[in-house]
Design an enzyme around this catalytic site. Structure first.
Site, PDB file in Angstrom:
ATOM      1  N   CYS A 398     -26.140 -34.093 -22.473  1.00 11.08           N
ATOM      2  CA  CYS A 398     -26.033 -32.995 -23.223  1.00 11.08           C
ATOM      3  C   CYS A 398     -25.007 -32.987 -24.124  1.00 11.08           C
ATOM      4  O   CYS A 398     -24.744 -33.628 -25.282  1.00 11.08           O
ATOM      5  CB  CYS A 398     -26.130 -31.603 -22.436  1.00 11.08           C
ATOM      6  SG  CYS A 398     -26.571 -30.328 -23.487  1.00 11.08           S
ATOM      7  N   HIS A 525     -31.286 -33.267 -19.694  1.00 14.58           N
ATOM      8  CA  HIS A 525     -30.672 -33.380 -18.495  1.00 14.58           C
ATOM      9  C   HIS A 525     -31.463 -34.058 -17.492  1.00 14.58           C
ATOM     10  O   HIS A 525     -32.299 -33.418 -16.761  1.00 14.58           O
ATOM     11  CB  HIS A 525     -30.291 -31.739 -17.952  1.00 14.58           C
ATOM     12  CG  HIS A 525     -29.181 -31.088 -18.590  1.00 14.58           C
ATOM     13  ND1 HIS A 525     -27.873 -30.950 -18.331  1.00 14.58           N
ATOM     14  CD2 HIS A 525     -29.390 -30.143 -19.837  1.00 14.58           C
ATOM     15  CE1 HIS A 525     -27.212 -30.199 -19.164  1.00 14.58           C
ATOM     16  NE2 HIS A 525     -27.914 -30.012 -20.190  1.00 14.58           N
ATOM     17  N   GLU A 527     -30.731 -34.894 -14.472  1.00 15.90           N
ATOM     18  CA  GLU A 527     -30.436 -34.879 -13.211  1.00 15.90           C
ATOM     19  C   GLU A 527     -31.338 -33.867 -12.426  1.00 15.90           C
ATOM     20  O   GLU A 527     -31.461 -33.888 -11.427  1.00 15.90           O
ATOM     21  CB  GLU A 527     -28.851 -34.450 -13.060  1.00 15.90           C
ATOM     22  CG  GLU A 527     -28.667 -32.918 -13.744  1.00 15.90           C
ATOM     23  CD  GLU A 527     -28.385 -33.202 -15.234  1.00 15.90           C
ATOM     24  OE1 GLU A 527     -27.675 -32.064 -15.605  1.00 15.90           O
ATOM     25  OE2 GLU A 527     -28.510 -33.989 -15.904  1.00 15.90           O
TER      26      GLU A 527
END
Length: 561
Positions: A398, A525, A527
């Site tokens: 990001c 993102h 994750e």
């Protein structure tokens, strides 16, 4: 629907989220389908506008919901895909009731906390618990509800009352209350103290809820006489007093519960013993023990703004953990405050500056996670420059991707004042700009949020090989700014390649530097979708590159090994 309610007493931050997730894991291992709800008694409608220092990271769901980080724990532990409605806040409840009142739905009644707010809470719980979250049809068997905060907080009172009413309306066989409490040990005496838990349970019972199980948090295992005392004063059978003492890693918590037969106590209370199987936790046991036995580690420099509170980057830490375990390594994360790398800190705090640079130079790889605001940006740019010039594996997420673009524009294109319009509104070379659909007046839920498709532009790029998909990837987003489409051509001429774009082709999603072993920036993102047994492809590639194993991994995958 059967409900398991997890409440907390004495102090906040006891690990109610991990306890609730672990209860879900054990019940799922018994062959039951499980969903979960997190109740946050704050007045914000969602977690999107809260500072990470205040409340930890904001977890983003597929549907764009900005929610409490505990929902991230539920998704990782239970391997489910939740919705924004699985996070109930006081703000959402009040907003829905006030909207109904304005429309005249209450037909002239005086709108009150009881029954209108409490009814709205019960209706929300009953409707959301019926939504399937595991990819199968039909509702789950059990809904685990975690009530945030501590019993006795003024703000959680309407929820306690609603849950008391819910327990009464669904019947005893359909409701199980697990109360998580603290058993402190005073340094001088060294004795396990039960009085705080006694008071907490008394408070809960005064509000009309009696716990069926106590989950006691402590540093060391509970002594038998402590259990007996708790049983006597808290009106809970000794067999239902669970001890969740400190463990080497949180994957041991479901095993702790299983070993204390927590599943039997819960299944018995919910009248599910006849349909449940013994918990099959072989995979989970292997995962927890594998991690304990790892000896080799990899040093990862995490250069961010909110490094004072590790919960600010909880999902990134978990994704690194999942990737490291897949490579038989332990993650050794070196937290670096980005501002300590800046030249200003060399004058104001020279020791911190020197230590930060030494840590950065000793790391095997560098990660710059997401963030908002201009604090620490110059330090992040220096970290990206160091990684690019010294062939150190770099992953920018990001903001970390935008930092890579700004650094490249300054160092390679020679645009000294290249910047993001977020940090410098007067920059002559805005390489990162505000997205046209964003709102400049409202902050909540006005970003580009949720799961979006990124189309791969270069089928033989590292990202496509890692994902095993040369067409597209689907990941979750949370951003207001994007790479300026007008500078793409000149950046690519100098060697920075944008290998992934959105479906319009105008929004840059993935960048790579082909001349570098691993220099990847992503606007999304990755994750948020990483799971213990299915690490995120990019995090896995990042760790493999840090240990010099990426090429071998990509070759073996190309050959179908």
């Amino acid at each position: 629907m059967k409900y398991v309610l997890v409440t907390g007493g004495v102090v906040s931050g006891l690990g109610k989220g991990v306890t609730a997730s672990s209860i879900g894991v054990v019940l799922k291992a018994c062959g039951l389908r499980v969903t979960s709800i997190k109740i946050d008694p704050y007045l914000n409608t969602d977690a999107g506008t809260m500072s990470p220092f205040e409340h930890g990271e904001v977890f983003v769901l597929d549907d764009g919901g900005e929610v409490d980080l505990d929902l991230g724990n539920y998704e990782r532990f239970l391997d489910v895909t939740l919705t924004k409605d699985n996070n109930i806040t006081t703000g959402k409840i009040f907003q829905s009731v006030i909207e109904k009142e304005r429309k005249g739905d209450y037909l002239g009644k005086t709108v009150q906390v009881v029954p209108h707010i409490t009814d709205a809470i019960k209706d929300w719980i009953e409707s959301v618990s019926a939504i399937p979250v595991d990819g199968k049809d039909g509702p789950a068997d059990v809904c685990v509800i975690e009530l945030g905060g501590t019993v006795g907080d003024i703000e959680s009172m309407p929820f306690i009352e609603a849950l008391r009413q819910l327990s009464f309306s669904v019947g005893q066989d359909n409701f199980c209350l697990v109360h998580v409490s603290l058993i402190p040990v005073l340094g001088v005496v060294g004795e396990q103290k039960t009085k705080p838990t006694q008071h907490s349970v008394r408070e809960l019972r005064a509000l009309g809820l009696t716990p069926h199980l106590l989950a006691c948090r402590s540093a060391q295992p509970l002594l038998e006489n402590t259990k007996e005392k708790l049983s006597q004063f808290c009106h809970v059978p000794a067999a239902n007093i669970l001890n969740i003492h400190d463990v080497p890693n949180i994957w041991h918590v479901p095993l702790l519960l299983r070993n204390q037969n927590a599943h039997d106590a819960i299944l018995n209370q919910l009248n599910l013993l006849s349909i449940a199987m013994p918990p099959a936790l072989q995979d989970w046991t292997m995962m927890a023990e594998t991690y304990d036995n790892l000896t080799n580690s990899v040093r990862i420099a995490m250069v961010g703004k909110y490094v004072g509170l590790t919960d600010s980057y909880l999902s990134v830490v978990k994704a690194l953990l999942h990737a490291c375990i897949a490579c038989s390594l332990k993650p050794s994360i070196d937290w670096i405050a980005a501002s300590d790398l800046e030249e200003d800190s060399a004058k104001s705090t020279p020791e911190a500056h020197a230590a930060a640079w030494e840590t950065l130079k000793n790391a095997a790889c560098i990660l710059v996670p997401g963030g908002f605001g201009d604090r620490g940006v110059r330090g992040m740019i220096l970290a990206a420059k160091y990684a690019r010039e010294n062939s150190i594996p770099y992953l920018g997420i990001c903001l970390g991707m935008q930092i890579a673009v700004i650094e490249f524009a300054r160092s390679v294109l020679g645009l000294e004042r290249a910047d993001s319009s977020e940090f410098d509104t007067d920059t002559p070379d805005p390489v990162v700009i505000f997205m046209p659909e964003g709102s400049r007046t409202h902050m909540g839920s006005t970003m580009r949020l949720g799961s979006r498709r990124t189309l791969i532009q270069t089928p033989d790029c590292i990202t496509a090989k890692l994902y095993g998909n040369t067409q597209y990837v689907e990941e979750r987003h949370r951003h207001r700014y994007e790479v300026n489409p007008e500078v793409i051509e000149v950046l690519e001429e100098k060697g920075l390649k944008f290998v992934g774009k959105d479906e319009t082709g105008k929004r840059m999603e993935i960048l790579e530097l082909p001349t570098h072993p691993f220099y990847v920036g992503v606007q999304f993102h990755p994750e948020f979708k990483s799971r213990p047994r299915r690490p995120s492809a990019l995090f896995l590639g990042f760790i493999l590159a840090a240990t010099g194993k990426l090429e071998a991994h990509l070759k073996s995958h190309q050959n179908g090994v």
